[in-house]
Design a protein around this motif. Structure first.
Motif, PDB file in Angstrom:
ATOM      1  N   GLY A 145      32.250 104.536  85.865  1.00  0.00           N
ATOM      2  CA  GLY A 145      31.155 105.642  86.874  1.00  0.00           C
ATOM      3  C   GLY A 145      31.143 106.946  86.752  1.00  0.00           C
ATOM      4  N   VAL A 146      32.133 107.249  86.529  1.00  0.00           N
ATOM      5  CA  VAL A 146      32.235 109.056  86.696  1.00  0.00           C
ATOM      6  C   VAL A 146      32.078 109.534  85.430  1.00  0.00           C
ATOM      7  CG1 VAL A 146      34.437 108.901  87.406  1.00  0.00           C
ATOM      8  CG2 VAL A 146      34.597 108.972  84.877  1.00  0.00           C
ATOM      9  N   ALA A 147      31.540 109.395  84.252  1.00  0.00           N
ATOM     10  CA  ALA A 147      30.504 110.072  83.100  1.00  0.00           C
ATOM     11  C   ALA A 147      28.879 110.247  83.879  1.00  0.00           C
ATOM     12  CB  ALA A 147      30.657 108.919  82.064  1.00  0.00           C
ATOM     13  N   ASP A 148      28.224 108.671  84.833  1.00  0.00           N
ATOM     14  CA  ASP A 148      27.401 109.056  84.919  1.00  0.00           C
ATOM     15  C   ASP A 148      27.015 110.401  86.015  1.00  0.00           C
ATOM     16  OD1 ASP A 148      25.806 107.313  83.282  1.00  0.00           O
ATOM     17  OD2 ASP A 148      26.120 105.802  84.472  1.00  0.00           O
ATOM     18  N   ALA A 149      28.372 109.953  86.835  1.00  0.00           N
ATOM     19  CA  ALA A 149      28.237 111.278  88.289  1.00  0.00           C
ATOM     20  C   ALA A 149      27.654 112.456  87.078  1.00  0.00           C
ATOM     21  CB  ALA A 149      29.459 111.186  88.810  1.00  0.00           C
ATOM     22  N   LEU A 150      28.892 112.996  86.527  1.00  0.00           N
ATOM     23  CA  LEU A 150      29.176 113.980  86.054  1.00  0.00           C
ATOM     24  C   LEU A 150      27.600 114.548  84.885  1.00  0.00           C
ATOM     25  CD1 LEU A 150      30.509 116.632  85.291  1.00  0.00           C
ATOM     26  CD2 LEU A 150      31.010 115.902  82.551  1.00  0.00           C
ATOM     27  N   ARG A 151      26.997 113.634  84.574  1.00  0.00           N
ATOM     28  CA  ARG A 151      25.482 113.010  83.437  1.00  0.00           C
ATOM     29  C   ARG A 151      24.689 113.995  84.716  1.00  0.00           C
ATOM     30  NH1 ARG A 151      25.878 109.304  81.411  1.00  0.00           N
ATOM     31  NH2 ARG A 151      26.968 109.422  79.342  1.00  0.00           N
ATOM     32  N   PHE A 152      24.134 113.466  85.506  1.00  0.00           N
ATOM     33  CA  PHE A 152      23.385 113.784  86.696  1.00  0.00           C
ATOM     34  C   PHE A 152      23.780 114.690  88.049  1.00  0.00           C
ATOM     35  CE2 PHE A 152      23.121 108.584  84.887  1.00  0.00           C
ATOM     36  CZ  PHE A 152      21.056 108.898  84.008  1.00  0.00           C
ATOM     37  N   SER A 153      24.818 115.416  87.470  1.00  0.00           N
ATOM     38  CA  SER A 153      25.386 116.329  89.008  1.00  0.00           C
ATOM     39  C   SER A 153      24.305 117.000  88.700  1.00  0.00           C
ATOM     40  CB  SER A 153      26.995 116.434  88.616  1.00  0.00           C
ATOM     41  OG  SER A 153      26.462 117.627  89.099  1.00  0.00           O
ATOM     42  N   SER A 154      23.765 117.727  90.243  1.00  0.00           N
ATOM     43  CA  SER A 154      22.911 118.646  90.321  1.00  0.00           C
ATOM     44  C   SER A 154      23.957 119.757  90.460  1.00  0.00           C
ATOM     45  CB  SER A 154      21.856 118.215  91.279  1.00  0.00           C
ATOM     46  OG  SER A 154      22.687 118.368  91.799  1.00  0.00           O
ATOM     47  N   SER A 155      25.383 119.657  90.862  1.00  0.00           N
ATOM     48  CA  SER A 155      26.133 120.605  91.275  1.00  0.00           C
ATOM     49  C   SER A 155      26.228 121.836  90.223  1.00  0.00           C
ATOM     50  CB  SER A 155      27.237 120.113  91.700  1.00  0.00           C
ATOM     51  OG  SER A 155      26.783 119.925  93.247  1.00  0.00           O
ATOM     52  N   GLU A 156      27.460 122.683  90.072  1.00  0.00           N
ATOM     53  CA  GLU A 156      27.817 124.490  89.544  1.00  0.00           C
ATOM     54  C   GLU A 156      28.882 123.226  89.144  1.00  0.00           C
ATOM     55  OE1 GLU A 156      27.635 128.187  87.596  1.00  0.00           O
ATOM     56  OE2 GLU A 156      26.400 126.991  88.541  1.00  0.00           O
ATOM     57  N   VAL A 157      28.844 122.695  88.009  1.00  0.00           N
ATOM     58  CA  VAL A 157      30.607 121.759  87.823  1.00  0.00           C
ATOM     59  C   VAL A 157      31.649 122.669  86.885  1.00  0.00           C
ATOM     60  CG1 VAL A 157      31.265 119.514  86.699  1.00  0.00           C
ATOM     61  CG2 VAL A 157      29.037 119.534  88.167  1.00  0.00           C
ATOM     62  N   TYR A 158      32.453 122.835  86.467  1.00  0.00           N
ATOM     63  CA  TYR A 158      33.972 123.268  85.729  1.00  0.00           C
ATOM     64  C   TYR A 158      34.893 122.409  85.864  1.00  0.00           C
ATOM     65  CZ  TYR A 158      31.150 127.614  86.238  1.00  0.00           C
ATOM     66  OH  TYR A 158      30.471 128.452  86.172  1.00  0.00           O
ATOM     67  N   ILE A 159      35.103 122.017  84.135  1.00  0.00           N
ATOM     68  CA  ILE A 159      36.732 121.524  84.527  1.00  0.00           C
ATOM     69  C   ILE A 159      37.752 121.724  84.110  1.00  0.00           C
ATOM     70  CG2 ILE A 159      37.746 119.650  82.368  1.00  0.00           C
ATOM     71  CD1 ILE A 159      34.742 118.556  82.365  1.00  0.00           C
ATOM     72  N   VAL A 160      38.723 121.959  84.383  1.00  0.00           N
ATOM     73  CA  VAL A 160      39.996 122.525  84.450  1.00  0.00           C
ATOM     74  C   VAL A 160      40.983 122.106  84.759  1.00  0.00           C
ATOM     75  CG1 VAL A 160      41.345 123.971  86.027  1.00  0.00           C
ATOM     76  CG2 VAL A 160      39.322 124.480  86.509  1.00  0.00           C
ATOM     77  N   THR A 161      41.642 122.187  83.021  1.00  0.00           N
ATOM     78  CA  THR A 161      42.866 120.672  83.031  1.00  0.00           C
ATOM     79  C   THR A 161      43.769 121.208  82.107  1.00  0.00           C
ATOM     80  OG1 THR A 161      43.039 119.000  80.888  1.00  0.00           O
ATOM     81  CG2 THR A 161      41.289 120.450  80.810  1.00  0.00           C
ATOM     82  N   THR A 162      45.054 120.503  82.039  1.00  0.00           N
ATOM     83  CA  THR A 162      45.948 121.531  81.107  1.00  0.00           C
ATOM     84  C   THR A 162      45.607 120.228  79.914  1.00  0.00           C
ATOM     85  OG1 THR A 162      47.423 118.890  82.534  1.00  0.00           O
ATOM     86  CG2 THR A 162      47.459 121.226  82.797  1.00  0.00           C
ATOM     87  N   LYS A 163      44.501 119.912  79.405  1.00  0.00           N
ATOM     88  CA  LYS A 163      44.239 118.825  78.445  1.00  0.00           C
ATOM     89  C   LYS A 163      44.120 120.320  77.259  1.00  0.00           C
ATOM     90  CE  LYS A 163      42.002 114.698  75.961  1.00  0.00           C
ATOM     91  NZ  LYS A 163      43.482 113.958  77.200  1.00  0.00           N
ATOM     92  N   GLN A 164      43.992 120.230  76.114  1.00  0.00           N
ATOM     93  CA  GLN A 164      43.443 121.893  74.853  1.00  0.00           C
ATOM     94  C   GLN A 164      42.411 120.976  74.948  1.00  0.00           C
ATOM     95  OE1 GLN A 164      45.402 121.538  71.498  1.00  0.00           O
ATOM     96  NE2 GLN A 164      47.276 121.524  72.354  1.00  0.00           N
ATOM     97  N   SER A 165      41.450 122.363  75.560  1.00  0.00           N
ATOM     98  CA  SER A 165      39.836 122.508  76.090  1.00  0.00           C
ATOM     99  C   SER A 165      39.356 121.636  74.908  1.00  0.00           C
ATOM    100  CB  SER A 165      39.338 123.399  76.325  1.00  0.00           C
ATOM    101  OG  SER A 165      40.158 124.005  77.034  1.00  0.00           O
ATOM    102  N   ARG A 166      39.477 121.519  73.604  1.00  0.00           N
ATOM    103  CA  ARG A 166      38.366 121.340  71.993  1.00  0.00           C
ATOM    104  C   ARG A 166      38.561 119.377  72.049  1.00  0.00           C
ATOM    105  NH1 ARG A 166      43.112 122.804  69.904  1.00  0.00           N
ATOM    106  NH2 ARG A 166      44.424 121.625  67.870  1.00  0.00           N
ATOM    107  N   PHE A 167      39.538 119.190  72.757  1.00  0.00           N
ATOM    108  CA  PHE A 167      39.989 117.588  73.313  1.00  0.00           C
ATOM    109  C   PHE A 167      39.183 116.892  75.034  1.00  0.00           C
ATOM    110  CE2 PHE A 167      44.876 118.184  71.912  1.00  0.00           C
ATOM    111  CZ  PHE A 167      43.928 118.225  70.293  1.00  0.00           C
ATOM    112  N   ALA A 168      38.877 117.659  75.881  1.00  0.00           N
ATOM    113  CA  ALA A 168      38.080 117.203  76.615  1.00  0.00           C
ATOM    114  C   ALA A 168      37.034 117.538  75.516  1.00  0.00           C
ATOM    115  CB  ALA A 168      38.374 118.300  77.589  1.00  0.00           C
ATOM    116  N   GLU A 169      36.059 118.016  75.648  1.00  0.00           N
ATOM    117  CA  GLU A 169      34.932 118.469  74.854  1.00  0.00           C
ATOM    118  C   GLU A 169      34.640 117.591  73.913  1.00  0.00           C
ATOM    119  OE1 GLU A 169      32.128 122.233  73.155  1.00  0.00           O
ATOM    120  OE2 GLU A 169      33.987 122.704  73.211  1.00  0.00           O
ATOM    121  N   ALA A 170      35.543 117.010  72.697  1.00  0.00           N
ATOM    122  CA  ALA A 170      35.230 116.555  71.773  1.00  0.00           C
ATOM    123  C   ALA A 170      34.953 114.710  73.101  1.00  0.00           C
ATOM    124  CB  ALA A 170      36.333 115.916  71.073  1.00  0.00           C
TER     125      ALA A 170
END
Length: 270
Positions: A145-170
């Motif tokens: 369910g979480v991916a759909d929440a992001l996909r259909f979000s109308s809010s301003e969304v940022y991802i803040v993570t200790t993971k390397q950005s390229r992994f999160a993006e992939a």
């Protein structure tokens, strides 16, 4: 002045359950770093280590700590390879309770360097991705369910993570089919999360917005509470990520923090 809602979202433990992938990456990296120890580890013991890592995952803040944990688990089981004073009589539950005290001790006793472990962990992941991308992706999963929440979000969304950005993006692209803008991912190397939140709230285009920060680590939310500059942020601890029942109970006693489940998360983000 802008109105509306800005969400800063953690990645591992909020969107992605990466425990299987990070544990396997840690084992691959540990074999390179400490061949004299991991040369003795057979497949049955590797399975046991991965099982224990699912229990220990709540203590991991940054990926390289997985390497330390898999080695410490080996030292628990194989006395002849012990190089740390803490391993004797140590249990998995005690690691879970005392990781912040144990980590500097083993780093010192093993003569290890944080930056080189981070580099090794990233390199091993890069090689796995390059050599067998489908199996790397397959070692991760998104919470339902979480991916759909992001996909259909109308809010301003940022991802803040200790993971390397390229992994999160992939992972967003391959597991969820979401092409998330790379400039909205603040990953490893962009500074502590509290500093990223300060940066986001200071951007002129965000003036007047309502700020929300959603995390699965109670310790991170407590760090935010310590910063008076971040008093405007609404703080949430997810009930499905890498935290323990004890931490969730503690969060219930902190007025700044709200617990949020997946249905409420999805409703809020939309």
């Amino acid at each position: 002045m802008a109105s509306g809602h800005l969400y800063a979202l953690d990645f591992d433990g909020v969107f992605c359950d990466s425990c299987g992938e990070s544990s396997l990456s840690a084992l691959k990296a540990a074999k390179i770093r400490w061949p004299f120890i991991f040369g003795e580890v057979n497949s049955a013991m590797e399975e046991w280590i991965i099982d224990q890592m699912h229990i220990l995952r709540p203590v991991v803040e940054t990926g390289y700590e997985n390497l330390l944990l898999v080695r410490l688990l080996v030292e628990l089981k194989v006395p002849p390879v012990r190089k740390s004073s803490v391993a004797e009589g140590l249990s998995v539950e005690a690691i879970l309770e005392n990781w912040l005290k144990l980590k500097p001790t083993i780093m010192s006793e093993w003569n290890e360097d944080k930056d080189s472990l981070i580099d090794l962990f990233g390199r091993v992941r890069d090689e796995w991705i390059e050599n067998d991308f489908p199996s790397w992706i397959g070692a991760n999963r998104f919470y339902p369910g979480v991916a759909d929440a992001l996909r259909f979000s109308s809010s301003e969304v940022y991802i803040v993570t200790t993971k390397q950005s390229r992994f999160a993006e992939a992972l967003l692209r391959e597991l969820a089919g979401i092409n998330f803008p790379s400039e909205r991912i603040y990953g490893l190397g962009t500074g502590p999360k509290v500093e990223v939140l300060k940066k986001l709230q200071a951007m002129p285009q965000h003036t007047g917005m309502t700020f929300h920060f959603i995390e699965d680590r109670l310790a991170t939310l407590k760090n935010v509470i310590k910063e008076p500059e971040l008093n405007e942020w609404n703080l949430y601890l997810v009930t499905w990520g890498y935290n323990t029942e004890k931490e969730r109970n503690e969060a219930r006693e902190i007025s700044r923090i709200r617990l949020v489940d997946i249905p409420e998360f999805s409703k809020n983000l939309k």
